[in-house]
Motif scaffolding. Structure first.
Motif, PDB file in Angstrom:
ATOM      1  N   MET A  89       0.696  -1.142  -0.071  1.00 49.73           N
ATOM      2  CA  MET A  89       0.029   0.088  -0.090  1.00 49.73           C
ATOM      3  C   MET A  89       0.720   1.311   0.087  1.00 49.73           C
ATOM      4  SD  MET A  89      -3.074  -0.989   0.413  1.00 49.73           S
ATOM      5  CE  MET A  89      -3.818  -2.639   0.410  1.00 49.73           C
ATOM      6  N   ASN A  98      -5.759   5.235   1.557  1.00 56.34           N
ATOM      7  CA  ASN A  98      -5.566   3.987   0.833  1.00 56.34           C
ATOM      8  C   ASN A  98      -6.788   3.499   0.091  1.00 56.34           C
ATOM      9  OD1 ASN A  98      -2.420   2.876   0.035  1.00 56.34           O
ATOM     10  ND2 ASN A  98      -2.643   3.696   2.218  1.00 56.34           N
ATOM     11  N   LEU A  99      -7.784   3.479   1.125  1.00 58.96           N
ATOM     12  CA  LEU A  99      -8.934   2.746   0.618  1.00 58.96           C
ATOM     13  C   LEU A  99      -9.720   3.682  -0.273  1.00 58.96           C
ATOM     14  CD1 LEU A  99     -10.183   0.768   3.776  1.00 58.96           C
ATOM     15  CD2 LEU A  99      -9.274  -0.140   1.788  1.00 58.96           C
ATOM     16  N   HIS A 101      -8.681   5.977  -2.160  1.00 57.45           N
ATOM     17  CA  HIS A 101      -7.904   5.901  -3.489  1.00 57.45           C
ATOM     18  C   HIS A 101      -8.546   4.815  -4.143  1.00 57.45           C
ATOM     19  CE1 HIS A 101      -4.508   4.216  -5.812  1.00 57.45           C
ATOM     20  NE2 HIS A 101      -4.189   5.466  -6.038  1.00 57.45           N
ATOM     21  N   TYR A 102      -8.282   3.452  -3.839  1.00 56.17           N
ATOM     22  CA  TYR A 102      -8.951   2.423  -4.592  1.00 56.17           C
ATOM     23  C   TYR A 102     -10.390   2.628  -4.927  1.00 56.17           C
ATOM     24  CZ  TYR A 102      -4.504   0.470  -4.050  1.00 56.17           C
ATOM     25  OH  TYR A 102      -2.907   0.416  -3.949  1.00 56.17           O
ATOM     26  N   SER A 103     -11.206   3.072  -3.633  1.00 58.74           N
ATOM     27  CA  SER A 103     -12.697   3.141  -3.956  1.00 58.74           C
ATOM     28  C   SER A 103     -12.977   4.149  -5.158  1.00 58.74           C
ATOM     29  CB  SER A 103     -13.343   3.628  -2.813  1.00 58.74           C
ATOM     30  OG  SER A 103     -12.858   5.351  -2.520  1.00 58.74           O
ATOM     31  N   ILE A 114     -17.123   1.719   2.561  1.00 57.44           N
ATOM     32  CA  ILE A 114     -15.517   1.896   3.015  1.00 57.44           C
ATOM     33  C   ILE A 114     -15.602   1.659   4.646  1.00 57.44           C
ATOM     34  CG2 ILE A 114     -13.748   3.443   3.252  1.00 57.44           C
ATOM     35  CD1 ILE A 114     -14.289   4.809   0.898  1.00 57.44           C
ATOM     36  N   GLN A 146      -9.095  -3.476   0.801  1.00 55.16           N
ATOM     37  CA  GLN A 146      -9.250  -2.989  -0.612  1.00 55.16           C
ATOM     38  C   GLN A 146      -9.785  -3.926  -1.553  1.00 55.16           C
ATOM     39  OE1 GLN A 146      -7.347  -3.655  -3.485  1.00 55.16           O
ATOM     40  NE2 GLN A 146      -6.098  -5.219  -2.791  1.00 55.16           N
ATOM     41  N   LEU A 149     -13.666  -3.929  -1.685  1.00 54.75           N
ATOM     42  CA  LEU A 149     -14.594  -2.748  -1.654  1.00 54.75           C
ATOM     43  C   LEU A 149     -15.543  -2.578  -2.333  1.00 54.75           C
ATOM     44  CD1 LEU A 149     -11.630   0.203  -1.494  1.00 54.75           C
ATOM     45  CD2 LEU A 149     -13.337  -0.124   0.130  1.00 54.75           C
TER      46      LEU A 149
ATOM     47  N   ASN B  10      -6.749  11.150  -7.400  1.00 53.07           N
ATOM     48  CA  ASN B  10      -5.916  10.122  -6.819  1.00 53.07           C
ATOM     49  C   ASN B  10      -4.552  10.494  -6.975  1.00 53.07           C
ATOM     50  OD1 ASN B  10      -7.504   8.384  -5.429  1.00 53.07           O
ATOM     51  ND2 ASN B  10      -7.747   6.866  -7.195  1.00 53.07           N
ATOM     52  N   THR B 137       3.023  -0.968  -5.778  1.00 51.04           N
ATOM     53  CA  THR B 137       1.766  -0.529  -5.637  1.00 51.04           C
ATOM     54  C   THR B 137       1.062  -0.660  -7.242  1.00 51.04           C
ATOM     55  OG1 THR B 137       2.357   1.919  -5.580  1.00 51.04           O
ATOM     56  CG2 THR B 137       1.522   0.919  -3.519  1.00 51.04           C
ATOM     57  N   ARG B 144      -7.556  -2.864 -11.827  1.00 51.82           N
ATOM     58  CA  ARG B 144      -8.954  -2.179 -11.683  1.00 51.82           C
ATOM     59  C   ARG B 144      -9.701  -2.194 -12.966  1.00 51.82           C
ATOM     60  NH1 ARG B 144      -9.179  -2.077  -6.142  1.00 51.82           N
ATOM     61  NH2 ARG B 144      -6.888  -2.421  -5.769  1.00 51.82           N
TER      62      ARG B 144
END
Ligand SMILES: Nc1ncnc2c1ncn2[C@@H]1O[C@H](COP(=O)(O)OP(=O)(O)O)[C@@H](O)[C@H]1O
Ligand SMILES: [Mg+2]
Lengths: 306, 318
Positions: A89, A98-99, A101-103, A114, A146, A149, B10, B137, B144
């Motif tokens: 991460m 971080n979460l 970000h991925y969401s 989340i 993550q 999610l 982001n 990362t 995704r």
């Protein structure tokens, strides 16, 4: 229940003329925990990288919920959550950031979701700390968070217990079982440690040198090995050993203060009755379920673990 | 589209979560403010007051007479003298008093700091891809339901947003520092320049802003270059090293190959667009249109290579 959510079709990978994956064909069903077992260097991570599109496929394809990873990557991978190798991460951001970000990378992940996954993996207390301060176990949990999610149908975890202490391993195992049971998620877990796999998987596929050499359900495998390993504490020991040697075909081994031998389940009461009738004091009898270990070692060969 | 904006958000979030980004902002601020304070304390040119009242007319007239007599003798640097002469005359004719050292002089001097921003932007551009690989990362970023092209575009956009932020910071901070230290008298003075032998007027704001933008062409090209190296080799140190080396040696490279037929196709012969507006081009047969075309070709090449390597190559550990 047994509808395939992921199919591997003659999946191959050749790197610099060296075949790494030599044609994998198998299916993962929804709601099952599938163990992907093999010694280090067998090709587990390479296979997983192809499943999620990090590596191109030399041949074959992976079909996820009817979509080809090769030709329809976005549709295929939207059903997948995963960790490939270590749960890396951004160390300079908090777990929550971080979460977030991925969401942002998948549609429809709400703030509530989340919070929900943070709770699910039990990170509420530390989620605002920087990831650089996390232990490996906490990073592993954040990694799972993550991956969950967007409520994936398939969760892929590459060696999720690597580097964890026994209590961490137990926790991860509990999450995985719960996810499969409660949310109907198909989970693919890779590992090079068989005993771990036995405890959390419904089915196990064994891979060696890029080939699938066995695939079977854990229950079947356990029933197949009828012989049980028994360890027995008795006094006087030498006499007990003599008696055992009379009735048992195989070896009776003495280690520390116990005798160990292998018999079928049905033979056990008779043996104990015999010992007692010869005035041996029996303190304990432990039946260690014969694990898949022997089978695993048989299949992959002792020398296979480089 | 909305999800592209999310991706840029982001990237910006990751950028500003790193201390190094803030250090860069602070470096720039310290340079501008520090430079201002040194100029102020040192005095020299900044101290000279603009002549009050109508004295400036006499001063300019005296200067012009001196230049004219010099020109008759044939000494001095002719083109520059002629320009000064014409500008002074324009001021006298149109009643535009020259100002002393003020905020706009300071803003113009701070244009040199654009090269510092180039350096910092190169570092950011070189790291934005390579660091994802270094941190590991990249794997979670790429699994995704988003195409790699889109992620690459978001990263590139983010670099441009960073550069624009820094340029804006430099410009605004120069005005603020300049105003605080050197005053805002004649804040609305026009900028005089020569075009086709005639003196022209332009708003000073427009002039300084466009100068800053023209100076950013080199920054933009080198940042894109660093971005490309980073996408191809996945190594930020290499990208930073090569890009900074080329940036610093760009003019020498052009000078070295000056007499070659193909020298005008060298990137660095074309990055200084200022040369078409003020002064003469390094290589005689360059035109603005030609330079812009060459820059466009390089840009497409850099971005094309970045795209090719970023989208096609396997993500492995090595
Ligand atoms: N990028 C690569 N280049 C060359 N060989 C590789 C590369 N990645 C993996 N391999 C080889 O492929 C084999 C399988 O590796 P891997 O999938 O990581 O195994 P596992 O995850 O089962 O331990 C190993 O022998 C490894 O050396
Ligand atoms: Mg591995």
């Amino acid at each position: 229940m047994s509808k395939a959510v992921m199919q591997l079709k003659n999946l191959k990978k050749t790197i610099k003329n060296k075949p790494i994956i030599k044609g994998l064909d198998f299916e993962i069903n929804s709601g099952e925990v599938f163990g992907f077992l093999g010694p280090n260097g067998a090709g587990k991570t390479t296979t997983i990288r192809m499943m999620v599109g990090l590596m191109s496929m030399t041949d074959g394809d992976v079909i996820i919920k009817g979509h080809s990873v090769k030709n329809d990557y976005k549709k295929a991978v939207q059903h997948v959550g995963g960790i490939v190798e270590n749960p890396e991460m951004y160390p300079f951001m908090s777990g929550r950031k971080n979460l977030i970000h991925y969401s942002r990378m998948v549609p429809g992940v709400t703030k509530e979701r989340i919070e929900e996954v943070i709770k699910l993996v039990g990170l509420e207390k530390r989620v605002n700390d920087k990831v650089s301060k996390y232990s490996l176990g906490m990073r592993q949990r954040l990694g799972i968070a993550q991956a969950l999610l967007h409520k994936p149908s398939i969760l892929i975890l590459d060696e999720p217990t690597n580097g964890l202490d026994p209590s961490g391993i137990r926790e991860i195992r509990a999450y995985i079982r719960r996810l499969a049971a409660e949310e109907g998620v198909a989970v693919i877990v890779s590992s090079h440690i068989l005993s771990e796999m036995e405890m959390m998987c419904d089915r196990i596929g064994i891979i060696k040198n890029g080939e699938l050499i066995s695939i079977q359900s854990v229950n079947d495998a356990l029933q197949q090995s009828e012989k049980k390993e028994v360890s027995l504490e008795a006094e006087p020991m030498a006499e007990a050993q003599t008696i055992l040697n009379e009735v048992i075909e195989g070896d009776v081994q003495q280690n520390k203060d116990a005798l160990t031998f292998t018999v079928t389940r049905e033979e056990i009461p008779g043996i104990i009755a015999r010992l007692v009738s010869r005035e041996i004091d029996v303190y304990s009898v432990t039946v260690t379920r014969s694990t898949l270990e022997d089978k695993f070692l048989d299949l992959i060969g002792e020398g296979a673990i480089e | 589209m909305s999800n592209f904006i999310q991706l840029v958000k982001n990237e910006q979030m990751k950028m500003y979560a790193q201390i190094s980004t803030w250090v860069m902002l602070i470096i720039l601020a310290v340079l501008v403010i520090g430079f201002g304070i040194i100029l102020k304390v040192d005095g020299g040119m900044t101290q000279q007051e603009a002549p009050a009242g109508n004295e400036w007319r006499e001063a300019l007239q005296a200067e012009n007479e001196q230049i004219e007599s010099e020109m008759e003798e044939g000494s001095g640097f002719a083109p520059m003298n002629e320009e000064t002469l014409a500008k002074n005359q324009y001021r006298l004719d149109n009643d535009i008093a020259p100002s002393g050292y003020n905020v706009w002089n300071f803003v113009q001097e701070n244009r040199t700091n654009v090269s510092i921003i180039s350096l910092l932007t190169i570092i950011v551009a070189a790291s934005i891809i390579a660091n994802e690989f270094k941190w590991g990362t990249i794997k979670l970023l790429l699994i995704r339901p988003i195409s790699r092209s889109k992620i690459l575009a978001a990263k590139y956009t983010s670099v441009l947003v960073y550069a624009a932020t820094m340029l804006l910071l430099l410009y605004v901070l120069s005005i603020l520092t300049g105003a605080a230290l050197f005053g805002t008298n004649n804040f609305n003075e026009p900028f005089l320049f020569m075009k086709d032998g005639e003196v022209q007027e332009a708003p000073i704001f427009q002039h300084t802003a466009s100068q800053y933008l023209l100076s950013s062409v080199n920054l933009f090209m080198m940042a894109t270059f660093a971005f490309m190296i980073s996408a191809v080799f996945r190594n930020s140190a290499l990208a930073i090293g090569v890009a900074i080396f080329l940036m610093l040696s760009g003019n020498s490279i052009v000078a070295f190959f000056m007499d070659k037929e193909w020298a005008k196709y060298i990137l660095f012969a074309n990055t200084n667009l200022n040369q078409f507006f003020t002064g003469t081009p390094m290589i005689p047969d360059l035109t603005l249109g030609f330079s812009v075309s060459v820059l466009a070709v390089y840009l497409i090449l850099f971005l094309g290579l970045s795209w090719l390597f970023f989208t096609k190559r396997d993500v492995t550990n090595s």
